[in-house]
Design a protein around this motif. Structure first.
Motif, PDB file in Angstrom:
ATOM      1  N   TYR A 117       0.833  -1.203   0.000  1.00  0.00           N
ATOM      2  CA  TYR A 117       0.000   0.000   0.000  1.00  0.00           C
ATOM      3  C   TYR A 117       0.865   1.249   0.000  1.00  0.00           C
ATOM      4  O   TYR A 117       0.640   2.176  -0.786  1.00  0.00           O
ATOM      5  CB  TYR A 117      -0.932  -0.006   1.220  1.00  0.00           C
ATOM      6  N   LEU A 118       1.870   1.274   0.872  1.00  0.00           N
ATOM      7  CA  LEU A 118       2.737   2.443   0.977  1.00  0.00           C
ATOM      8  C   LEU A 118       3.480   2.714  -0.324  1.00  0.00           C
ATOM      9  O   LEU A 118       3.604   3.863  -0.757  1.00  0.00           O
ATOM     10  CB  LEU A 118       3.739   2.246   2.115  1.00  0.00           C
ATOM     11  N   ARG A 119       3.974   1.659  -0.941  1.00  0.00           N
ATOM     12  CA  ARG A 119       4.770   1.821  -2.163  1.00  0.00           C
ATOM     13  C   ARG A 119       3.914   2.220  -3.354  1.00  0.00           C
ATOM     14  O   ARG A 119       4.388   2.903  -4.258  1.00  0.00           O
ATOM     15  CB  ARG A 119       5.504   0.508  -2.488  1.00  0.00           C
ATOM     16  N   GLY A 120       2.646   1.789  -3.368  1.00  0.00           N
ATOM     17  CA  GLY A 120       1.853   1.949  -4.575  1.00  0.00           C
ATOM     18  C   GLY A 120       0.786   3.014  -4.528  1.00  0.00           C
ATOM     19  O   GLY A 120      -0.017   3.116  -5.449  1.00  0.00           O
ATOM     20  N   ARG A 121       0.773   3.817  -3.464  1.00  0.00           N
ATOM     21  CA  ARG A 121      -0.332   4.761  -3.285  1.00  0.00           C
ATOM     22  C   ARG A 121       0.142   6.185  -3.519  1.00  0.00           C
ATOM     23  O   ARG A 121       0.610   6.878  -2.608  1.00  0.00           O
ATOM     24  CB  ARG A 121      -0.896   4.599  -1.863  1.00  0.00           C
ATOM     25  N   SER A 122       0.016   6.661  -4.752  1.00  0.00           N
ATOM     26  CA  SER A 122       0.537   7.987  -5.106  1.00  0.00           C
ATOM     27  C   SER A 122      -0.231   9.117  -4.433  1.00  0.00           C
ATOM     28  O   SER A 122       0.269  10.239  -4.330  1.00  0.00           O
ATOM     29  CB  SER A 122       0.503   8.172  -6.624  1.00  0.00           C
ATOM     30  N   THR A 123      -1.454   8.844  -3.980  1.00  0.00           N
ATOM     31  CA  THR A 123      -2.273   9.880  -3.335  1.00  0.00           C
ATOM     32  C   THR A 123      -1.976  10.004  -1.835  1.00  0.00           C
ATOM     33  O   THR A 123      -2.511  10.907  -1.186  1.00  0.00           O
ATOM     34  CB  THR A 123      -3.763   9.570  -3.517  1.00  0.00           C
ATOM     35  N   LEU A 124      -1.159   9.125  -1.295  1.00  0.00           N
ATOM     36  CA  LEU A 124      -0.845   9.155   0.140  1.00  0.00           C
ATOM     37  C   LEU A 124       0.154  10.275   0.413  1.00  0.00           C
ATOM     38  O   LEU A 124       1.305  10.223  -0.001  1.00  0.00           O
ATOM     39  CB  LEU A 124      -0.270   7.812   0.585  1.00  0.00           C
ATOM     40  N   ARG A 125      -0.298  11.312   1.122  1.00  0.00           N
ATOM     41  CA  ARG A 125       0.545  12.472   1.369  1.00  0.00           C
ATOM     42  C   ARG A 125       1.411  12.332   2.608  1.00  0.00           C
ATOM     43  O   ARG A 125       2.529  12.828   2.652  1.00  0.00           O
ATOM     44  CB  ARG A 125      -0.319  13.740   1.498  1.00  0.00           C
ATOM     45  N   ARG A 126       0.877  11.684   3.645  1.00  0.00           N
ATOM     46  CA  ARG A 126       1.669  11.560   4.872  1.00  0.00           C
ATOM     47  C   ARG A 126       1.085  10.462   5.758  1.00  0.00           C
ATOM     48  O   ARG A 126      -0.138  10.279   5.788  1.00  0.00           O
ATOM     49  CB  ARG A 126       1.693  12.878   5.643  1.00  0.00           C
ATOM     50  N   VAL A 127       1.959   9.778   6.441  1.00  0.00           N
ATOM     51  CA  VAL A 127       1.558   8.846   7.496  1.00  0.00           C
ATOM     52  C   VAL A 127       1.835   9.514   8.835  1.00  0.00           C
ATOM     53  O   VAL A 127       2.937  10.024   9.059  1.00  0.00           O
ATOM     54  CB  VAL A 127       2.320   7.504   7.400  1.00  0.00           C
TER      55      VAL A 127
END
Length: 216
Positions: A117-127
């Protein structure tokens, strides 16, 4: 690095308005093909199983039962997505880590899902990496940060249960965290301190998230 950030009245108001909406559960995901379509802005919350992640999400959104809370750590075993009307923001509640009683195969499956999920999620701005202020950053927190560093996903430490410490103790925990984060390639250079019970730090966290949405 800094433990404090000043937010303008406009930024705080943007955060308030963002989370004044009615937030709802969207879906739970345990396999990559189940992920919602890409679009908008996503933020995710990660942390040890007993760090108070569900309580923080509920307080952030002012929904008492949006994210499940349980006396049994490790109950969140999937990626849970939440959203609200008229905003492009989606909140992701990630599986808690460090739950010793979970079967190894299940833990491995969680880890694999999270990394994909982390590697493939271009919309993820921040954890937002949640750390219990009473205990500081522990080995399993560092292991999780290692996954985030490897995935090149920006993350920011948010201290939970900050009301359980005296101000001087809290400042020392912040300083210790900042020293650790200074050596981590994907770490955000500021630490937020919150309390789901007292509401401390929630306005600032909402403002920070609103800034991420405004940047797109």
């Amino acid at each position: 690095m800094s433990s404090e950030k000043e937010y303008s009245a406009e930024q705080l108001e943007a955060g308030r308005l963002l989370f004044a909406r009615h937030w709802d559960f969207i879906t739970s995901v345990k396999e990559m093909h189940q992920l919602p379509d890409l679009g908008g802005v996503e933020i995710a919350f990660a942390g040890r199983s007993n760090v108070g992640k569900s309580s923080l999400i509920n307080k952030l959104t002012e929904r008492k039962a949006l994210a499940r809370t349980s006396n049994t750590p490790g109950r969140t075993q999937m990626l849970n997505f939440f959203g609200a009307e008229h905003t492009q923001l989606r909140i992701v509640d990630m599986p808690g880590y460090g739950y010793a009683e979970a079967p190894k195969g299940m833990v491995d499956a969680w880890t694999t899902l999270i990394f994909k999920y982390l590697r493939g999620r271009s919309t993820l701005r921040r954890v937002f990496s949640l750390i219990d202020a009473r205990h500081g950053i522990k080995k399993n927190d560092l292991d999780a940060m290692g996954i985030l560093d490897k995935a090149a996903v920006p993350y920011q430490v948010v201290l939970t249960k900050a009301d359980k410490l005296k101000p001087g103790q809290l400042e020392r925990v912040k300083e210790d965290a900042l020293k650790i984060l200074a050596k981590r390639p994907a770490a955000h250079p500021e630490v937020l301190a919150t309390s789901s019970e007292k509401g401390t730090g929630m306005d600032e966290l909402r403002a920070e998230i609103a800034l991420l949405v405004s940047y797109g």
